[in-house]
Design a protein around this motif. Sequence first.
Motif, PDB file in Angstrom:
ATOM      1  N   ASP A 132      13.739  -5.496   5.216  1.00 28.54           N
ATOM      2  CA  ASP A 132      13.490  -4.075   5.505  1.00 28.54           C
ATOM      3  C   ASP A 132      12.157  -3.587   4.944  1.00 28.54           C
ATOM      4  O   ASP A 132      11.811  -2.417   5.075  1.00 28.54           O
ATOM      5  N   GLY A 133      11.406  -4.482   4.297  1.00 31.05           N
ATOM      6  CA  GLY A 133      10.111  -4.109   3.749  1.00 31.05           C
ATOM      7  C   GLY A 133      10.157  -3.465   2.385  1.00 31.05           C
ATOM      8  O   GLY A 133       9.120  -3.087   1.842  1.00 31.05           O
ATOM      9  N   LYS A 134      11.343  -3.355   1.790  1.00 31.39           N
ATOM     10  CA  LYS A 134      11.493  -2.688   0.495  1.00 31.39           C
ATOM     11  C   LYS A 134      11.539  -3.716  -0.638  1.00 31.39           C
ATOM     12  O   LYS A 134      12.162  -4.765  -0.510  1.00 31.39           O
ATOM     13  N   ALA A 135      10.882  -3.370  -1.741  1.00 33.96           N
ATOM     14  CA  ALA A 135      10.863  -4.235  -2.913  1.00 33.96           C
ATOM     15  C   ALA A 135      12.123  -4.036  -3.742  1.00 33.96           C
ATOM     16  O   ALA A 135      12.599  -2.916  -3.916  1.00 33.96           O
ATOM     17  N   VAL A 136      12.651  -5.129  -4.252  1.00 33.41           N
ATOM     18  CA  VAL A 136      13.798  -5.086  -5.166  1.00 33.41           C
ATOM     19  C   VAL A 136      13.493  -6.020  -6.332  1.00 33.41           C
ATOM     20  O   VAL A 136      12.978  -7.128  -6.142  1.00 33.41           O
ATOM     21  N   ASN A 137      13.782  -5.575  -7.529  1.00 32.58           N
ATOM     22  CA  ASN A 137      13.604  -6.398  -8.723  1.00 32.58           C
ATOM     23  C   ASN A 137      14.955  -6.953  -9.157  1.00 32.58           C
ATOM     24  O   ASN A 137      15.850  -6.200  -9.542  1.00 32.58           O
TER      25      ASN A 137
ATOM     26  N   LEU B 106      12.708 -11.086 -10.772  1.00 26.83           N
ATOM     27  CA  LEU B 106      12.192 -11.680  -9.547  1.00 26.83           C
ATOM     28  C   LEU B 106      12.028 -10.546  -8.548  1.00 26.83           C
ATOM     29  O   LEU B 106      13.004  -9.901  -8.172  1.00 26.83           O
ATOM     30  N   GLU B 107      10.800 -10.280  -8.138  1.00 27.98           N
ATOM     31  CA  GLU B 107      10.553  -9.236  -7.146  1.00 27.98           C
ATOM     32  C   GLU B 107      10.608  -9.850  -5.751  1.00 27.98           C
ATOM     33  O   GLU B 107       9.928 -10.837  -5.479  1.00 27.98           O
ATOM     34  N   VAL B 108      11.434  -9.295  -4.884  1.00 32.46           N
ATOM     35  CA  VAL B 108      11.511  -9.749  -3.496  1.00 32.46           C
ATOM     36  C   VAL B 108      11.245  -8.561  -2.575  1.00 32.46           C
ATOM     37  O   VAL B 108      11.598  -7.421  -2.896  1.00 32.46           O
ATOM     38  N   ILE B 109      10.598  -8.834  -1.450  1.00 31.44           N
ATOM     39  CA  ILE B 109      10.417  -7.828  -0.401  1.00 31.44           C
ATOM     40  C   ILE B 109      11.377  -8.205   0.719  1.00 31.44           C
ATOM     41  O   ILE B 109      11.195  -9.220   1.394  1.00 31.44           O
ATOM     42  N   GLY B 110      12.447  -7.438   0.891  1.00 30.28           N
ATOM     43  CA  GLY B 110      13.489  -7.768   1.861  1.00 30.28           C
ATOM     44  C   GLY B 110      13.005  -7.642   3.293  1.00 30.28           C
ATOM     45  O   GLY B 110      11.888  -7.197   3.569  1.00 30.28           O
TER      46      GLY B 110
ATOM     47  N   GLY C   2       7.103  -0.881  -1.536  1.00 28.73           N
ATOM     48  CA  GLY C   2       6.987  -2.052  -0.675  1.00 28.73           C
ATOM     49  C   GLY C   2       5.836  -2.949  -1.082  1.00 28.73           C
ATOM     50  O   GLY C   2       5.601  -3.190  -2.270  1.00 28.73           O
ATOM     51  N   VAL C   3       5.061  -3.412  -0.097  1.00 32.43           N
ATOM     52  CA  VAL C   3       4.003  -4.381  -0.360  1.00 32.43           C
ATOM     53  C   VAL C   3       2.770  -3.707  -0.946  1.00 32.43           C
ATOM     54  O   VAL C   3       2.596  -2.494  -0.867  1.00 32.43           O
ATOM     55  N   ASP C   4       1.926  -4.552  -1.571  1.00 31.93           N
ATOM     56  CA  ASP C   4       0.612  -4.141  -2.076  1.00 31.93           C
ATOM     57  C   ASP C   4       0.672  -3.125  -3.193  1.00 31.93           C
ATOM     58  O   ASP C   4      -0.272  -2.353  -3.401  1.00 31.93           O
TER      59      ASP C   4
ATOM     60  N   GLU D 195      15.629 -16.306   1.859  1.00 36.23           N
ATOM     61  CA  GLU D 195      14.965 -16.970   2.979  1.00 36.23           C
ATOM     62  C   GLU D 195      13.485 -17.072   2.629  1.00 36.23           C
ATOM     63  O   GLU D 195      12.686 -16.195   2.921  1.00 36.23           O
ATOM     64  N   SER D 196      13.152 -18.180   1.986  1.00 40.77           N
ATOM     65  CA  SER D 196      11.858 -18.285   1.302  1.00 40.77           C
ATOM     66  C   SER D 196      10.683 -18.409   2.259  1.00 40.77           C
ATOM     67  O   SER D 196       9.536 -18.244   1.848  1.00 40.77           O
ATOM     68  N   HIS D 197      10.945 -18.706   3.545  1.00 41.89           N
ATOM     69  CA  HIS D 197       9.853 -18.810   4.515  1.00 41.89           C
ATOM     70  C   HIS D 197       9.357 -17.446   4.980  1.00 41.89           C
ATOM     71  O   HIS D 197       8.252 -17.338   5.516  1.00 41.89           O
ATOM     72  N   SER D 198      10.158 -16.397   4.782  1.00 43.94           N
ATOM     73  CA  SER D 198       9.793 -15.079   5.293  1.00 43.94           C
ATOM     74  C   SER D 198       9.934 -13.959   4.269  1.00 43.94           C
ATOM     75  O   SER D 198       9.398 -12.864   4.472  1.00 43.94           O
ATOM     76  N   ILE D 199      10.644 -14.200   3.188  1.00 42.38           N
ATOM     77  CA  ILE D 199      10.812 -13.196   2.135  1.00 42.38           C
ATOM     78  C   ILE D 199       9.710 -13.379   1.092  1.00 42.38           C
ATOM     79  O   ILE D 199       9.604 -14.440   0.470  1.00 42.38           O
ATOM     80  N   ILE D 200       8.885 -12.346   0.918  1.00 44.90           N
ATOM     81  CA  ILE D 200       7.868 -12.398  -0.137  1.00 44.90           C
ATOM     82  C   ILE D 200       8.577 -12.318  -1.482  1.00 44.90           C
ATOM     83  O   ILE D 200       9.410 -11.446  -1.705  1.00 44.90           O
ATOM     84  N   HIS D 201       8.252 -13.234  -2.367  1.00 42.01           N
ATOM     85  CA  HIS D 201       8.935 -13.287  -3.663  1.00 42.01           C
ATOM     86  C   HIS D 201       7.955 -13.734  -4.742  1.00 42.01           C
ATOM     87  O   HIS D 201       7.030 -14.503  -4.488  1.00 42.01           O
TER      88      HIS D 201
END
Length: 476
Positions: free
Chosen positions: A286-291, A280-284, A62-64, A303-309
């Motif tokens: 659900d909090g999980k990272a996907v490449n 492109l790494e996104v954090i969905g 996930g994050v960090d 959803e670029s306002h809330s999806i970390i990418h």
Amino acid sequence: PNHNDDNRDTILLCLSQLSAQSQHRYQHHTTMKVVSSCVTSAVLALAVATSNAVTGAEIEYGVDLSFPMHHGNVSTNYPWLPHNVDPTIETPEEYKDMPIQPLGNKMEFYENYIKGCATQSDKKNMESRCRSSDDSRVKMMLRQPKGMYNYTETGYTKIRAPEKVFNLIKEFWEANKDKQTDEAWSPSNIYVNHWEAEFFMVNVGDSKLEGGGGILKQAIWNAARDTIQEWTGQQLAECSLYGVRVYKEGAVLAPHVDRLPLVSSAIINVDQDVDEPWPLEVIGHDGKAVNITMEPGDLVLYESHSIIHGRPFPLKGRYMANIFVHFEPVGKVGEPVHLKPDLPNYVIPGSEEAANWKRSNPRGYSIQNSAFATGTTAAHQAAQIGDSSLVRKLLTNDPAMLHAKDNNGWQPIHEATRNGHVDAVKTLVELGADINARTNHGQVADNGGSPLWWAERTLGPDHELVHFLKKMGARN
């Protein structure tokens, strides 16, 4: 791929730790567990890097971990550390609540990233400026997503770009890809590593470039809107279109969320020459990272306002060229649009972000782009200026625009007629425009004005266009 250096550093770090541990209180069986876990850690990091599809991440994280996102540092809680190998060893305080780090020594990578930003200038406070900029990035990722409404389950997906979208962009790119200009970045901006990698632009909105300008931008928005509306279930107002941005060798894009009103968005891979996939790494949600890996013609909806990418792993290859298409949701598809004057529909009232938005927008809320408010398409705009060749190109690519009506019932043929563009009208008629179509608010009973009615009213009865329409059998 992308992690070979990290894997090497992870193993070296393991060995240095083991050397220190062998001189202290750890028993032989614990040391052997650490050896095994250390090597496994490097192998697992490689597995993450080789993912090549939306669902291809081999390790759940996930994050960090790849880059700071919710905290100012990256996790250094490696799987091979003694407390992660031997359950009888208590977790040191510094590692409590810190996620396991499967990606190698990313903290060293991040520190070098910040130092690179700092060393580009001789100013004494440059490092603090870079860290302050990065702190703002992290705070935004913490604050903004919590105050946003989301419109999809996962927050992202990958598809092939519709032909009517990609054709417009690809034609522009092929005509202008040798006219790249430097993308300007302020020295302390840390969203990309502009101090060591190159970033260029081929701006679709630049009217000095072949085929570029406002009409092309509107055409891309028009062509992309249906796809993103179907995905979100929301009516969408265009708000930004950026690119084509060209990333060069070694480029890194720090993970982030987009500023408002960039909410419902798409990244389109226009072209690339890479040695290995640049994910492109996104954090969905659900909090999980996907490449997510992309090929030219691929489109990632997010959803670029809330999806970390971001792209936190350096680009290996010559370049990748992307364009970014952004909309803001204004209401459910099929329902009337009701906008609140003090807050966008996608911001949760009473949230921290709502208060932040109101401070930044004391005049309240309104839709930025007039094209959505009027219903204008790129074909309307091309017909209005009388560019018959552009009219033909746009309608060949997207025939639905031929009969598209704005909010007053005007079709492209009405725009061309009112402005006296004979060649544009002839092109529209050739392509199948209705020469007797009526606008909503003409002065002919309740049926509106036909092209002939508007031509006689604005151009006079003896104009060439009036004679052409009559010859074609047009009715007043």
